[in-house]
Enzyme design. Structure first.
Site, mmCIF file in Angstrom:
data_model
loop_
_atom_site.group_PDB
_atom_site.id
_atom_site.type_symbol
_atom_site.label_atom_id
_atom_site.label_comp_id
_atom_site.label_asym_id
_atom_site.label_seq_id
_atom_site.Cartn_x
_atom_site.Cartn_y
_atom_site.Cartn_z
ATOM 1 N N HIS A 1 0.807 -1.228 0.000
ATOM 2 C CA HIS A 1 0.000 0.000 0.000
ATOM 3 C C HIS A 1 0.839 1.277 0.000
ATOM 4 C CE1 HIS A 1 0.115 -0.196 4.437
ATOM 5 N NE2 HIS A 1 -0.758 -1.169 4.504
ATOM 6 N N HIS B 1 -1.625 -2.361 14.314
ATOM 7 C CA HIS B 1 -1.776 -1.329 13.345
ATOM 8 C C HIS B 1 -3.240 -0.931 13.041
ATOM 9 C CE1 HIS B 1 -1.579 -1.417 8.603
ATOM 10 N NE2 HIS B 1 -1.526 -0.170 8.978
ATOM 11 N N HIS C 1 5.697 -10.525 9.798
ATOM 12 C CA HIS C 1 6.463 -10.277 8.567
ATOM 13 C C HIS C 1 7.948 -10.389 8.875
ATOM 14 C CE1 HIS C 1 3.034 -8.652 6.334
ATOM 15 N NE2 HIS C 1 2.769 -7.853 7.333
#
Ligand code: FEO
Length: 390
Positions: free
Chosen positions: A24, A145, A223
């Site tokens: 993004h 987040h 991640h």
């Protein structure tokens, strides 16, 4: 497609996204991974998932260890689709599984997937779920987040499944922080914080406080690389980043049309350097905004320049400022500068954007056409004086 063992009975079964170059708007030049973890206990537990196109590969790793139909719990730490996108496929295989998620996670899952047939068990702050010989304790990490974020702590193994927190976008065959250059892992963790986590620094601080009493052997994010040898190191970096601690460093970020704005940029560079402050020259034509904000994470002085084009800034500059405003760094000193032929509105627009960021501003600098040597010398002296007051 081999699973990787973290501790006995605990495995990484995620997948590597070698091709990812944009997340993004964040440039991910090293690719990424979506980390799924499997805990083999009386109640087999899967933690998080992968993007749907990587589901088959994840299942190959998983099936090397267990029959996926026997999964008892699926922990959804975060609804964003890079982690939950494969959930419908997982639930089709693990038909009897119960999803463990936060209260906002349940709302998010129902809104995204409209699956009232799924068995969803909500977990709250500090709630513990026994999976056999082991227990998972949950920590809601709202806005680290999304509103649904949470982390799971595998008590007996001292493993924190932290989801987005402590992550980095790195695709590599290595899984652990002692298998890659530490500088690379920390640099990518810093870029990840700057681009994903920075606006939520207050919430990060609260989460760090909440986690501080826990003994942690391994931080297993969703991640990138798993932290096992440098756990304290990354926690310390998070404390620093979440507190908006900066260094006496200056970024001179600009675009230029006929080199007049660049002349001002070079004068600023001289003024900062001769004030003992290191500068980095960043031409927006050649640098990605997500790399620039990685530098913003540590820089106290942010100068932004643009010539005027059609009563406005150059689009490269406005794109950067839009991105910067969204990430909302605190405790910075800003300076707007630029050149113009007529009108000259760009500098006011840059100044307004820096004000909206909440920066403490030095006096703006603006020249019509090409600034001459005398004007630049005067600017140099004035900026040096202003820096001295900060
Ligand atoms: Fe990696 Fe916010 O998802």
């Amino acid at each position: 497609m081999k699973p990787i063992q973290l501790k006995e009975g605990v495995y990484w079964v995620g997948e590597i996204d070698w091709d990812l170059r944009n997340f993004h708007g964040y440039s991910t030049q090293r690719g990424s991974t979506y980390n799924t973890y499997l805990v083999i206990d009386e109640k087999i537990t899967l933690v998080d998932g992968v993007r749907p196109h990587l589901f088959d590969k994840m299942m190959q790793r998983l099936s090397a260890l267990i029959d996926p139909a026997k999964i008892h719990y699926v922990v959804v730490n975060h609804v964003e689709m890079d982690h939950s996108g494969s959930l419908p496929l997982i639930m089709d295989v693990a038909k009897n599984a119960t999803i463990l998620t936060s209260p906002n996670g349940k709302k998010g899952l129902l809104a995204h997937y409209k699956r009232n047939d799924w068995n969803i068990q909500v977990v709250n702050m500090d709630e513990e779920v026994n999976i056999g010989k082991r227990t998972i304790k949950f920590f809601l990490a709202q806005m680290v987040h999304w509103p649904d974020n949470m982390a799971g702590y595998l008590v007996e193994e001292k493993i924190l499944f932290s989801n987005d927190a402590f992550g980095q976008h790195i695709a590599s065959p290595e899984r652990f922080d002692d298998e890659l250059y530490l500088g690379v892992v920390l640099e990518e963790a810093k870029k990840y914080y700057a681009n994903i986590v920075l606006p939520y620094s207050m919430q990060v601080k609260k989460t760090l406080e909440k986690l501080s009493p826990l003994p942690i052997d391994i931080i297993a994010p969703s991640h990138g690389i798993v932290w096992r040898s440098h756990v304290k190191n990354i926690i310390n970096e998070y404390h620093k980043w979440a507190s908006n601690q900066t260094r006496n460093k200056c970024l001179i970020i600009y675009d230029t049309m006929w080199k007049s704005t660049e002349k001002i940029a070079l004068t600023l560079q001289n003024a900062f350097n001769h004030s003992g402050i290191g500068t980095k020259m960043i031409n927006l034509r050649y640098n990605h905004i997500s790399d620039i904000v990685t530098d913003v994470l540590e820089a106290r002085f942010i100068c932004v320049g643009s010539p005027t084009l059609n009563s406005n800034m150059l689009p490269t500059v406005s794109a950067f400022l839009t991105y910067l405003k969204g990430l909302s760094p605190k405790n910075r000193v800003g300076l707007a500068f630029g050149s113009y032929g007529w009108g000259g509105q760009s500098v006011r627009h840059v100044e307004d954007a820096l004000k909206e960021c909440g920066f403490d501003l030095l006096e703006s600098i603006k020249f019509q056409y090409i600034p001459d040597e005398a004007q630049l010398k005067e600017t140099y002296e004035k900026v040096k004086q202003e820096i001295g007051k900060k």
